[in-house]
Write a protein that holds these residues in place. Structure first.
Motif, short mmCIF file in Angstrom:
data_model
loop_
_atom_site.label_atom_id
_atom_site.label_comp_id
_atom_site.label_asym_id
_atom_site.label_seq_id
_atom_site.Cartn_x
_atom_site.Cartn_y
_atom_site.Cartn_z
N LEU A 177 0.96 -1.51 0.29
CA LEU A 177 -0.01 0.00 0.09
C LEU A 177 1.10 1.32 0.27
CD1 LEU A 177 -2.70 -0.46 2.53
CD2 LEU A 177 -2.97 -1.53 0.11
N SER A 178 0.40 2.34 -0.64
CA SER A 178 0.99 3.62 -0.99
C SER A 178 0.96 4.29 0.70
CB SER A 178 1.17 4.62 -1.44
OG SER A 178 -0.80 4.77 -1.08
N GLU A 179 1.69 5.49 0.65
CA GLU A 179 1.58 6.44 2.04
C GLU A 179 0.20 6.97 2.25
OE1 GLU A 179 3.09 6.04 4.48
OE2 GLU A 179 5.17 4.62 3.60
N TRP A 180 -0.24 7.16 3.56
CA TRP A 180 -1.51 7.93 3.67
C TRP A 180 -1.20 9.13 3.04
CZ3 TRP A 180 -6.09 5.63 4.47
CH2 TRP A 180 -5.81 4.69 5.53
N SER A 181 -2.35 9.84 2.23
CA SER A 181 -2.59 11.17 2.22
C SER A 181 -2.74 12.53 3.09
CB SER A 181 -3.73 11.24 0.65
OG SER A 181 -4.92 11.02 2.13
N GLU A 182 -2.14 13.34 3.11
CA GLU A 182 -2.61 14.45 4.42
C GLU A 182 -4.62 14.25 4.32
OE1 GLU A 182 -0.62 15.86 6.14
OE2 GLU A 182 1.24 15.59 4.19
N TRP A 183 -4.53 14.04 5.60
CA TRP A 183 -6.11 14.80 6.38
C TRP A 183 -6.38 15.83 5.47
CZ3 TRP A 183 -8.96 10.88 8.66
CH2 TRP A 183 -7.48 10.11 9.78
N ASP A 204 -6.34 8.91 2.57
CA ASP A 204 -6.98 7.42 1.87
C ASP A 204 -5.35 7.92 1.24
OD1 ASP A 204 -5.99 9.16 -0.37
OD2 ASP A 204 -8.25 9.61 -1.35
N ARG A 205 -5.48 6.09 0.63
CA ARG A 205 -4.48 5.57 0.34
C ARG A 205 -4.90 4.58 -1.12
NH1 ARG A 205 -1.68 1.26 4.99
NH2 ARG A 205 -3.92 0.54 5.65
N LYS A 206 -3.72 4.28 -1.41
CA LYS A 206 -3.87 3.44 -2.97
C LYS A 206 -2.69 1.49 -2.38
CE LYS A 206 -5.45 7.14 -5.79
NZ LYS A 206 -4.59 7.96 -7.35
N VAL A 207 -3.73 1.01 -3.54
CA VAL A 207 -2.20 -0.24 -3.95
C VAL A 207 -1.37 0.03 -4.69
CG1 VAL A 207 -2.42 -2.33 -4.48
CG2 VAL A 207 -4.97 -1.28 -3.49
N LYS A 238 -1.62 -10.91 -0.33
CA LYS A 238 -2.68 -9.59 -1.12
C LYS A 238 -3.08 -8.38 -0.27
CE LYS A 238 -6.27 -12.55 -3.59
NZ LYS A 238 -7.22 -13.04 -3.76
N ALA A 239 -3.26 -7.22 -0.82
CA ALA A 239 -3.23 -6.00 0.14
C ALA A 239 -4.40 -6.10 0.70
CB ALA A 239 -3.57 -4.55 -0.48
N GLU A 240 -3.62 -6.21 2.83
CA GLU A 240 -4.62 -5.68 3.79
C GLU A 240 -4.89 -4.42 4.30
OE1 GLU A 240 -2.82 -8.65 6.27
OE2 GLU A 240 -3.35 -10.35 4.77
N GLY A 241 -6.17 -3.72 4.75
CA GLY A 241 -6.26 -2.63 5.48
C GLY A 241 -7.01 -2.08 4.96
#
Length: 205
Positions: A75-81, A93-96, A106-109
């Motif tokens: 998973l990518s890093e979290w975006s700013e709030w 949010d974040r993306k795969v 597989k991606a988890e979270g």
């Protein structure tokens, strides 16, 4: 009772040549292919019947398959709030970033998080829009641009700016002096009367 007639000639069965092999049924690793032949001349008059198969199957291979390297998803890093909205909620949010391959994990979270906004909420305005067209082509005119309030302040947050609309001068070069010009006179038109007194007229623009 026995009968007589022209005897059927004795003819042994004849098989045709084998056809070309078909394409392998697999793009890689081991597979199968087939080829066929047909009866050219059937046996008659007690001749030797055909012997041998009319279809043949054989092994084939186009080389080993390329195996995918085992790779876990990431998973990518979290975006700013995000800024707090009218409902006092903030999102991130974040993306795969990398998908799994070769049986990897597989991606988890979760891909999105929401939290409540505590305390003051500042005013938020949109970026300035583009300058609109000048209201004059020469001699000095005006043009405007604006921005909008996208979030009103709450609980003592920072107030919105007063300059929501801006005005500036434009087309300041002087207009070019143009003298009046008229066309040449047209030819005289026909007389309004065929006898007695009439009148003629002509015009220009």
């Amino acid at each position: 009772m026995p009968c007589s007639g022209n005897p059927m000639p004795i003819q042994d069965c004849e098989l045709g040549m084998w056809g070309k092999w078909s394409e392998c049924n697999r793009d890689c690793d081991n597979g199968l292919r087939t080829r066929k032949r047909s009866i050219v001349t059937p046996a008659t008059g007690g001749g030797v019947p055909c012997k041998g198969q009319l279809a043949m199957m054989g092994a084939c291979s186009n080389g080993p398959c390329v195996r995918a390297v085992k790779r876990d998803a990431r998973l990518s890093e979290w975006s700013e709030w995000s800024a707090c909205g009218d409902k006092l909620l903030s999102l991130r949010d974040r993306k795969v970033a990398i998908t799994s391959e070769g049986g990897g994990r597989k991606a988890e979270g979760s891909l999105k998080e929401i939290r409540t906004c505590d305390g003051a909420v500042d005013c938020i305005v949109s970026p300035w829009a583009k300058w609109d067209f000048c209201d004059k082509s020469c001699g000095g005119g005006q043009q405007h641009r604006h921005r909008q309030v996208t979030q009103n302040p709450r609980a003592g947050g920072k107030e919105c700016p007063l300059d929501i609309v801006q005005t500036r001068g434009c087309s300041e070069e002087p207009c070019r002096k143009v003298d009046c010009e008229v066309s040449d006179w047209e030819a005289w038109r026909s007389c309004s009367a065929s006898c007695g007194t009439g009148y003629q007229e002509r015009k220009r623009s």
